[in-house]
Design an enzyme around this catalytic site. Structure first.
Site, short mmCIF file in Angstrom:
data_model
loop_
_atom_site.label_atom_id
_atom_site.label_comp_id
_atom_site.label_asym_id
_atom_site.label_seq_id
_atom_site.Cartn_x
_atom_site.Cartn_y
_atom_site.Cartn_z
CE LYS A 36 -3.99 1.77 2.68
NZ LYS A 36 -4.88 1.41 3.81
CB SER A 113 -8.20 2.92 2.52
OG SER A 113 -7.34 2.50 3.58
CB SER A 137 -8.35 0.05 5.55
OG SER A 137 -9.09 1.25 5.63
#
Length: 401
Positions: A36, A113, A137
């Site tokens: 990420k 996310s 997330s």
């Protein structure tokens, strides 16, 4: 390191290294790692899902220790992955860099996310998706994409080199296709912990009422299939159901206050203001407007939940709970109401700093992905992973060839 071209919209970033490997041996040798875009890699910049952040960012002076550990264990870093802006969303939709479509359910969202990391693993473009989980997330994309995903206990993994969202709740988590690999990653990232035999399954019936009615029967079937793996079954003692109604708003306030304290200066920089998706912009404005009094009231609810978890869970017990109230929504669907329903479930671990793993073990007739979570109190991450590994093997044995 080499530069990569982005050929998968909404999954991989244009910037950052690819096919970068520092060690070809180790527990995770040659596993493809998707990271990420909030983790520091020496000499690289992060976007945190926002072009203005990327424009103003400076190259990292050091690599995040969590990434370093995975690289030392033999991982092959294949790329940074997209995230919702500053990780402040559960949708998996970035107005600047695109939407990551659910690789296992076309036309549907993969959740956020940690959307790019989840999509990369679900599409078999990566073996391990490194991400973060503040309000869900990791857990939400795991549920939507049919992956194993862990939100570890808060602060058990060092967060140096991580762009924060709300530090009191931020955790470093990961996604995989198997319980075995999920556990192996834990052996690299988690500190030494006692591994206890988890022989008690704790059940909170009111949580089942928080999911879509069409999913309640499959969820109860999963519970019945799970029960024989535990020697004892115990009801979660919930003093009153109104406590469930206060979960989402209390988490919203405490997370918002932490975000405001963390990012206020950047959000209010003179000159060019960052451009956000309308829903995320509204959340930042809400966070900046929260008051001390609202925070104090929310802290009271958090204390109640911490007391409840301590009373109901110990080193030998785990809580069975729904991960999400629905399966993956369609791309472009209005998920504003769904957000608070999700947070009602995900805030239980967040407010109590507990460890939670999603197990993608549902078999739904409509090809949607679903499953359930197991949660253990703080510091029992390795016990939880061992329990999940055992349970996944049991489910696999019971699946017809």
């Amino acid at each position: 390191m080499s530069t990569k071209n982005n050929n998968t919209t909404g999954i991989f970033c244009d910037h950052g290294p690819t096919l970068w490997q520092t060690n070809q041996s180790g527990l995770l040798a040659n596993n493809r790692l998707a990271v990420k875009d909030v983790f520091a890699v020496k000499g690289e910049r992060n976007s945190a899902g926002n072009p203005h952040w990327f424009k103003t960012a400076k190259p990292a002076q050091n690599t995040a220790s969590s990434v370093n550990k995975l690289m030392t264990a033999g991982c092959n870093f294949i790329g940074f992955t997209h995230t919702d802006e500053l990780a402040y969303s559960l949708e998996g939709n970035n107005i600047h860099y695109g939407t990551a479509q659910n690789p296992k359910l076309k036309g549907h969202a993969c959740g956020g996310s940690s959307m790019g990391s989840a999509a990369a693993v679900a599409a078999n473009l990566a073996d391990i998706g490194l991400g973060t989980d503040t309000g869900g997330s990791i857990r939400i994309p795991a549920s939507y994409c049919g992956l194993y995903g862990i939100r570890p206990s808060h602060n058990v993994i060092e967060k140096d080199g991580l762009i924060p969202l709300a530090p009191p709740f931020d955790t470093i988590g990961w996604l995989t296709q198997s319980a075995e690999l999920l556990s192996d990653v834990g052996n690299v990232l988690l500190p030494n912990q006692a591994i206890n035999n988890v022989d008690t399954l704790v059940i909170c019936e009111p949580l089942f009422e928080l999911v879509d009615p069409v999913l309640q029967a499959p969820l109860k079937q999963l519970l019945e299939k799970t029960k024989p793996n535990f020697k004892h079954h115990k009801e979660f003692e919930l003093p009153n159901s109104s406590l469930l109604n206060e979960l989402a708003d209390s988490f919203r306030v405490l997370q918002g206050r932490a975000i405001a304290k963390t990012h206020k200066d950047w959000l209010q920089l003179p000159g060019q203001l960052p451009q956000f998706a309308p829903a995320i912009a509204a959340r930042f404005n809400m966070a900046l407007a929260l008051t001390d009094q609202e925070e104090q009231e929310a802290l009271k609810v958090q204390t109640q939940w911490q007391t409840l978890i301590a009373k109901n869970l110990n080193t030998n017990s785990c809580l069975f709970l729904p991960t999400t109230p629905t399966t993956a929504p369609k791309l472009g669907a209005d998920t504003s109401a769904l957000r608070m329903q999700i947070i009602t479930l995900s805030a239980i671990a967040g407010l109590s700093s507990s460890a939670q793993v999603h197990l993608p073990l549902a078999d739904l007739a409509n090809d949607h992905l679903y499953g359930f979570s197991l949660m253990m109190s703080h510091g029992n991450d390795k016990s939880l992973l061992a329990c999940v590994k055992h349970l996944a093997a049991h489910f696999k044995q019971d699946t017809p060839a």
